[in-house]
Each structure stands twice: as structure tokens, then as C-alpha cells.
Motif scaffolding. Sequence first.
Motif, PDB file in Angstrom:
ATOM      1  N   ASP A  31      52.795  47.265  50.397  1.00 37.86           N
ATOM      2  CA  ASP A  31      52.673  47.808  49.188  1.00 37.86           C
ATOM      3  C   ASP A  31      53.214  46.056  48.136  1.00 37.86           C
ATOM      4  O   ASP A  31      52.791  46.097  47.226  1.00 37.86           O
ATOM      5  N   HIS A  32      53.908  46.018  48.554  1.00 41.22           N
ATOM      6  CA  HIS A  32      54.444  44.614  47.807  1.00 41.22           C
ATOM      7  C   HIS A  32      53.623  43.110  47.737  1.00 41.22           C
ATOM      8  O   HIS A  32      52.685  43.154  46.586  1.00 41.22           O
ATOM      9  N   GLN A  33      52.893  42.983  48.948  1.00 48.78           N
ATOM     10  CA  GLN A  33      51.649  42.421  48.801  1.00 48.78           C
ATOM     11  C   GLN A  33      50.320  42.987  47.719  1.00 48.78           C
ATOM     12  O   GLN A  33      49.840  41.801  46.875  1.00 48.78           O
ATOM     13  N   THR A  34      49.559  44.426  48.325  1.00 45.02           N
ATOM     14  CA  THR A  34      49.043  45.404  47.028  1.00 45.02           C
ATOM     15  C   THR A  34      49.744  45.140  45.945  1.00 45.02           C
ATOM     16  O   THR A  34      48.923  44.315  44.546  1.00 45.02           O
ATOM     17  N   PHE A  35      51.190  44.955  45.256  1.00 39.71           N
ATOM     18  CA  PHE A  35      51.609  44.936  44.032  1.00 39.71           C
ATOM     19  C   PHE A  35      51.257  43.278  43.692  1.00 39.71           C
ATOM     20  O   PHE A  35      50.812  43.428  42.804  1.00 39.71           O
ATOM     21  N   LEU A  36      51.451  42.570  44.568  1.00 37.13           N
ATOM     22  CA  LEU A  36      51.553  41.398  44.289  1.00 37.13           C
ATOM     23  C   LEU A  36      49.798  40.592  43.410  1.00 37.13           C
ATOM     24  O   LEU A  36      49.686  39.966  42.481  1.00 37.13           O
ATOM     25  N   ASN A  41      45.137  40.234  38.732  1.00 38.14           N
ATOM     26  CA  ASN A  41      44.640  40.629  38.291  1.00 38.14           C
ATOM     27  C   ASN A  41      44.861  41.381  36.872  1.00 38.14           C
ATOM     28  O   ASN A  41      44.165  40.531  36.239  1.00 38.14           O
ATOM     29  N   TYR A  42      46.097  41.407  36.318  1.00 44.62           N
ATOM     30  CA  TYR A  42      46.741  42.124  35.356  1.00 44.62           C
ATOM     31  C   TYR A  42      47.012  40.835  34.204  1.00 44.62           C
ATOM     32  O   TYR A  42      46.626  41.019  33.712  1.00 44.62           O
ATOM     33  N   ARG A  43      46.998  39.708  35.392  1.00 41.55           N
ATOM     34  CA  ARG A  43      47.884  38.682  34.207  1.00 41.55           C
ATOM     35  C   ARG A  43      45.763  37.970  34.445  1.00 41.55           C
ATOM     36  O   ARG A  43      46.146  37.466  32.764  1.00 41.55           O
ATOM     37  N   GLN A  44      44.977  38.598  34.525  1.00 40.15           N
ATOM     38  CA  GLN A  44      43.388  37.466  34.958  1.00 40.15           C
ATOM     39  C   GLN A  44      43.025  39.106  33.299  1.00 40.15           C
ATOM     40  O   GLN A  44      42.476  37.830  31.966  1.00 40.15           O
ATOM     41  N   ALA A  45      43.117  39.898  33.782  1.00 42.72           N
ATOM     42  CA  ALA A  45      42.932  40.275  32.713  1.00 42.72           C
ATOM     43  C   ALA A  45      43.317  40.404  31.202  1.00 42.72           C
ATOM     44  O   ALA A  45      42.699  40.354  29.765  1.00 42.72           O
ATOM     45  N   ILE A  82      50.088  47.926  37.695  1.00 39.91           N
ATOM     46  CA  ILE A  82      51.508  47.815  37.875  1.00 39.91           C
ATOM     47  C   ILE A  82      52.414  48.326  38.235  1.00 39.91           C
ATOM     48  O   ILE A  82      53.436  48.269  38.894  1.00 39.91           O
ATOM     49  N   LEU A  83      52.917  49.033  37.470  1.00 44.78           N
ATOM     50  CA  LEU A  83      53.909  49.657  36.563  1.00 44.78           C
ATOM     51  C   LEU A  83      54.216  50.942  37.149  1.00 44.78           C
ATOM     52  O   LEU A  83      55.220  50.915  37.987  1.00 44.78           O
ATOM     53  N   ILE A  84      52.911  51.398  37.985  1.00 43.05           N
ATOM     54  CA  ILE A  84      52.958  52.601  39.135  1.00 43.05           C
ATOM     55  C   ILE A  84      53.091  52.150  40.289  1.00 43.05           C
ATOM     56  O   ILE A  84      54.122  52.112  41.428  1.00 43.05           O
TER      57      ILE A  84
END
Length: 185
Positions: A31-36, A41-45, A82-84
Motif C-alpha cells: 500500500d505504501h508503494q501504491t501511495f508513492l 502522479n499527483y506531483r505531475q498533475a 493521495i489523502l484516501i
Amino acid sequence: MKRLGLLVIILTIALIVLVRFPQVQATFEEDHQTFLKTYDNYRQAYDRYVITRNQYLTYGTLNSKTDALNAVKTFIELRTDILIQYLGLLRQKNTDILYRQLINEQNDFLLDHKSRLAAVASLEDAVDLSNEIEDRHLELQGIAKKVIGMVLANKVEVFKLQWILEYDKAQSMIQTLKTQGNDTT
């Protein structure tokens, strides 16, 4: 004697947790790897959002406005994801029922927030929706800090119990050596 009985109970509970720990740890790491990955993706967005927003503010064309709206919607969606996911990581480490309820309430809010993203039709709507999360950020941050503090306190308690166990073993060995007539100084 009372202390030894309490120590045996605590060590039994710790042993049960440790037996199950590798499975929990593997899930947490996945789950941590998925979060990272989602965070990348969030930073790119976010970068894309900043670029399209600046283009809209500079040119003010309908095309730049549409691009900015699409970019902000993607950004808000990934920020919510990300928050979820962060709440999910906290939930896995949390052992307190009250904090679990608070985490679940925040998670429900975020899921509702994400579902309303499809209805955003203008940049103003996107700003309003985005402000809802920003208004709850301090509450979410407070819950996260409390859960992390609790996890750290639990680790300290485990180390304390391990130290007590080792200390008792050492005292037992010293006593054995004394009964055998050996010098223990």
C-alpha cells in the motif's frame, strides 16, 4: 510475582502480534508503494495544473480555460486519492477505536468529495470544491499526528518490555552464577 504475570501476558500478546506482523507488514509495504506511485502522479498533475492555469491567466482563451479546468479536475482527483491512501496507511497502523472512527469519517468525506468532482463544470466550481478539502486539512493533519504518535508510543512500550525481559534474564543469570559460587562483579 504480579509483575512477572503481567509481563507474561504482555509478551504473549506481543508474540501473537509478531506472528501476524509479516503479513500485515507486506500489505502495508504494498500500500505504501501504491501511495508513492500515486504521489508521483499527483506531483505531475500539479505541475500540469500550474502550467495550464498560467496559460489561462495569460491568454484567457476558451481553449486555455478548458485545459485549465481539465488539469485542475485531474489534480483534485489525485490529491483526493493521495489523502484516501494516506488514511488507509494510517488505518493499518492505528489500534485505537476512536481514531479509527475519525479516520473513517475523514475517508467518507473524501469519497463523497471525489464523487462530486464529476459535476464540476467551471473553474469557480473547482475552486469551491478544492477549498472544502483545504478547510478540513488541519483536522486531518491532527488525526494523522495523533495516530503516528500512538504508533511511536507503542513501539517505545514494546522496546521497554523487551528491555525488562532482558534485564530479568540477566538478573536470573547473575543469580545462577552466584549460587554456583562464581564472582559476578
